[in-house]
Write an enzyme that holds these catalytic residues in place. Structure first.
Site, mmCIF file in Angstrom:
data_model
loop_
_atom_site.group_PDB
_atom_site.id
_atom_site.type_symbol
_atom_site.label_atom_id
_atom_site.label_comp_id
_atom_site.label_asym_id
_atom_site.label_seq_id
_atom_site.Cartn_x
_atom_site.Cartn_y
_atom_site.Cartn_z
ATOM 1 N N GLU A 109 -54.914 -18.199 -17.399
ATOM 2 C CA GLU A 109 -54.410 -17.579 -16.176
ATOM 3 C C GLU A 109 -55.211 -17.973 -14.943
ATOM 4 O O GLU A 109 -54.644 -18.193 -13.864
ATOM 5 C CB GLU A 109 -54.369 -16.055 -16.326
ATOM 6 N N HIS A 138 -50.671 -3.843 -22.478
ATOM 7 C CA HIS A 138 -49.485 -4.633 -22.127
ATOM 8 C C HIS A 138 -48.420 -3.835 -21.389
ATOM 9 O O HIS A 138 -47.268 -4.259 -21.324
ATOM 10 C CB HIS A 138 -48.864 -5.225 -23.399
HETATM 11 C C1 LIG Z 1 -54.525 -13.503 -21.322
HETATM 12 C C2 LIG Z 1 -53.204 -13.523 -22.032
HETATM 13 N N1 LIG Z 1 -52.269 -14.414 -21.645
HETATM 14 C C3 LIG Z 1 -51.081 -14.456 -22.274
HETATM 15 C C4 LIG Z 1 -50.798 -13.603 -23.304
HETATM 16 C C5 LIG Z 1 -49.453 -13.669 -24.015
HETATM 17 N N2 LIG Z 1 -49.616 -14.256 -25.339
HETATM 18 C C6 LIG Z 1 -49.754 -13.470 -26.424
HETATM 19 S S1 LIG Z 1 -50.012 -14.352 -27.793
HETATM 20 C C7 LIG Z 1 -49.940 -15.817 -26.990
HETATM 21 C C8 LIG Z 1 -50.121 -17.085 -27.755
HETATM 22 C C9 LIG Z 1 -51.448 -17.181 -28.434
HETATM 23 O O1 LIG Z 1 -51.513 -18.301 -29.250
HETATM 24 P P1 LIG Z 1 -52.684 -18.547 -30.278
HETATM 25 O O2 LIG Z 1 -53.982 -18.207 -29.641
HETATM 26 O O3 LIG Z 1 -52.530 -19.905 -30.808
HETATM 27 O O4 LIG Z 1 -52.454 -17.451 -31.420
HETATM 28 P P2 LIG Z 1 -51.227 -17.315 -32.446
HETATM 29 O O5 LIG Z 1 -50.209 -16.444 -31.776
HETATM 30 O O6 LIG Z 1 -50.728 -18.663 -32.768
HETATM 31 O O7 LIG Z 1 -51.798 -16.588 -33.626
HETATM 32 C C10 LIG Z 1 -49.686 -15.595 -25.635
HETATM 33 C C11 LIG Z 1 -49.520 -16.655 -24.631
HETATM 34 C C12 LIG Z 1 -51.786 -12.662 -23.653
HETATM 35 N N3 LIG Z 1 -51.576 -11.753 -24.612
HETATM 36 N N4 LIG Z 1 -52.973 -12.654 -23.021
#
Ligand SMILES: Cc1ncc(C[n+]2csc(CCOP(=O)(O)OP(=O)(O)O)c2C)c(N)n1
Ligand SMILES: [Mg+2]
Lengths: 327, 323
Positions: free
Chosen positions: B60, B129
């Site tokens: 972000e 959230h």
């Molecule tokens: C700071 C922040 N930005 C965006 C999100 C929205 N978000 C939740 S999970 C995710 C993807 C995360 O991917 P990864 O770290 O690879 O974990 P996975 O879901 O594959 O286990 C996003 C963008 C969030 N929760 N927090």
């Protein structure tokens, strides 16, 4: 490892899978709200990893936390109760799917802001080091989380202060719909640890025993006082990022291909072909899990909702502080 | 006039501005291939291409920081923060850069930047959230903060935001994308910084915006059946805050209720009430009432969450209090 331990790994992986399959149904029935991120496909990672920890080792993870909660010893009925928002859940219905924790099991929570729990892990490890304890903090996170600043700040700090943190990146190839190579400058995440001078290893995460071995070695390293270690564990999630993911970013064939290396299937084959366990014994475990999940859902559904007084509880340690306005 | 959803209205505004001005581009998490987590940018990637619809890493601070830098070169980025809760990860860039660069360097830097984001509770997403921290952002001079409550306003205001040379935080509400409303045909914009009477009345002034508008409109319908005619003023933007229509209405009704979804302490209601007290004291017939969220992080459990969020009944009760 004795036979019981071998079987227990199988049992835990199957339990996670069946709990989550039921969770998906409960979600579709509208009994679970909010976001539901399933761990299906990745069970070998946390099962292998956490099976190698000692009781004094803390675990902290992101929002994809049901499997981790179960591996840490939270019973399935308590996990499902939390999913249903019941007072009997591990966060008493206040946390939901993404926010499970049980400090008595040294599980320090699922955390829903991507990357935000990594600095906390450094702090947990600092607590142990400060107190002269030999616990290691196991911090799990996704590939996507390694692109946010928190990751870099926390990992750097752990090295600068020689903190006993085992960093564990679960590289499931995607952060939501973004493939690793579209978001990360390096596609081998362990290279980022390299940049901070932290010893590291890349491990195949569909094989629970390989994960367990690598974790045991890494934990020994951290426990010996040498500082942090970094494991990148490659894996794959079979379901969408969360419920309702349109999955436009990957092809069905790709998912199918990964299902051929299903961690439970691989381990089932390993146990039977090496005559560690008989087919019938594994069937019996499957049946035990089925009963357990059924009982867990019944427990959760018949559990009470939190009472209205719960709304204002735990805002502060000091009671009554939050209720000055707008009761 | 055609009736469209809030989602369609926002999407249309963005699409039309991108068609109109090649300097406008979109960046953010999952805005491209996925089509936006709230499907606002669905189809954009295929139409405008990867150069102008840029999927970013989960970063972000880099999204907002890079958008600021690009804006300083004359581009017109529309940066999407998946939800307003993640704006805290970019807070430094929003507060210390976006809101200050123009002033601090005596106008040398111009930042035609829009940050589109999604706020609000009510979807059982848990404490991290589900926030409605709009007031926090409205605290900072140098930032414009827009939060529409109807599709017509969303479309017209987003276009103005994109054409503005100042940084604008554009806050959508997570539970309002399906809200339908009439939208003028063809090209139009709505200036930022003008409150609007969304429903005329004579007995009480309800000041609201975004989700608060939805609650207030429903409350007003029920109050009308009891013979109470509420006048609803929609702020539409929190900074600049246009008190003109509020004062005009208040001088007629002498009673006010302010409705917001965020926490009451130090909130939008506090600001609006203070201004009414300061500027319209002689017209006051009853203490001003504020309807807002209970002072707790939002819990996951559905019943508890709804207990904490302001409801239509709370608005009705507050109106009866001032009558
Ligand atoms: C700071 C922040 N930005 C965006 C999100 C929205 N978000 C939740 S999970 C995710 C993807 C995360 O991917 P990864 O770290 O690879 O974990 P996975 O879901 O594959 O286990 C996003 C963008 C969030 N929760 N927090
Ligand atoms: Mg991932």
């Amino acid at each position: 490892m004795d036979k019981e331990q071998y079987l227990d790994l199988f049992y835990q992986m199957v339990l996670i899978r069946r709990v989550e399959e039921r969770a998906a149904e409960l979600y579709q029935q509208g009994k679970i709200g909010g976001f539901l991120h399933l761990y299906i496909g990745q069970e070998a990672v946390s099962t292998g990893l956490i099976s190698a920890r000692l009781p004094q080792d803390r675990v902290i993870t992101a929002y994809r936390d049901h499997g981790v909660a179960i591996n840490c010893g939270i019973p399935a009925n308590i996990v499902i109760a939390e999913l249903l928002g019941k007072a009997t859940g591990c966060s008493q219905g206040k946390g939901g799917s993404m926010h499970m924790a049980d400090v008595s099991k040294n599980f320090w929570g699922g955390h829903a802001i991507v990357g935000a729990h990594l600095p906390l892990a450094s702090g947990l490890a600092l607590g142990d080091k400060y107190a002269g304890k030999d616990g290691v903090t196991i911090c799990m996170f996704g590939d996507g989380a390694t692109n946010i600043g928190y990751f870099h700040e926390a990992v750097n700090l752990s090295k600068v202060w020689d903190l006993p943190v085992l960093w564990v990146c679960e590289n499931n190839l995607y952060g939501m719909g973004t493939a690793v190579e579209r978001a990360s400058a390096v596609s081998e995440i362990r290279q980022k640890a390299e940049g901070y001078g932290i010893p590291n290893e890349r491990v195949e995460g569909m094989n629970v025993l390989e994960v367990r071995d690598a974790a045991a070695k890494a934990l020994d390293y951290c426990r010996s006082g040498k500082g942090p270690f970094f494991l990148e564990i490659t894996t794959y999630r079979y379901r969408g990022h969360s419920m309702g993911d349109p999955e436009r970013y990957r092809k069905a064939e790709e998912v199918k291909k990964w299902q051929e290396t299903d961690p439970i299937g691989i381990y089932h084959h390993y146990l039977t072909s090496n005559t560690i366990a008989l087919e019938a014994e594994l069937d019996a475990l499957e049946a035990k899990v089925a009963d357990e999940v059924q009982a867990a859902v019944a427990f959760a559904e018949s559990s009470p909702e939190p009472g209205p007084e719960a709304l204002f509880e735990n805002v502060y340690v000091e009671k009554g502080t939050s209720i000055q306005v707008n009761k | 006039m055609p009736k469209i959803t809030m989602r369609e209205a926002i999407s249309q505004a963005l699409w039309e501005e991108m068609e109109r001005d090649p300097k406008v581009f979109v960046l953010g998490e999952e805005v491209g291939v996925w089509g936006g987590t709230y499907a606002v940018t669905k189809g954009f990637y295929d139409h405008f291409g990867a150069e102008r619809v840029r999927d970013t890493p989960i970063a972000e601070a880099a999204i907002i920081g890079a958008a600021i830098g690009a804006a300083m070169t004359g581009l017109r980025p529309v940066a999407e923060l998946m939800t307003i809760n993640f704006a805290f990860s970019a807070m430094d860039h929003i507060v210390n850069e976006a809101a200050k660069l123009h002033y601090m360097f005596a106008g040398q830097f111009v930042l035609p930047l829009v940050i589109r984001t999604v706020g609000g509770g009510g979807r059982q997403l848990g404490a991290t959230h589900s926030q409605t921290p709009d007031a926090i952002f409205a605290h900072f001079p140098g930032l414009k903060v827009v939060a529409p409550g109807t599709p017509e306003d969303a479309k017209g205001l987003l276009k103005s935001a994109i054409r503005s040379d100042d940084p604008v935080l554009f806050i959508e509400h997570a539970t309002m994308y399906q809200v339908r409303g009439e939208v003028p045909e063809g090209e139009y914009t709505i200036p930022i910084g003008q409150s609007k009477i969304q429903r005329p009345g004579k007995d009480v002034t309800i000041v609201a915006y975004s989700k608060g508008l939805e609650l207030s409109m429903k409350a007003a319908d029920q109050l009308a059946q009891e013979g109470v005619e509420a006048e609803i003023v929609d702020l539409r933007s929190l900074r600049p805050l246009d008190m003109g229509p509020v004062y005009e209405s208040f001088k007629k009704t002498n009673r006010a209720v302010i409705v917001e979804e965020g926490w009451k302490s130090f909130g939008v209601g506090a600001e609006v009430a203070a201004r009414i007290y300061e500027d319209c004291f002689d017209y006051l017939d009853a203490p001003i009432q504020r309807v807002a969220q209970k002072e707790v992080p939002l819990p996951y459990n559905r019943t508890l969450e709804q207990m904490a969020l302001p409801q239509v009944e709370d608005v009705i009760k507050a109106v009866k209090e001032v009558l």
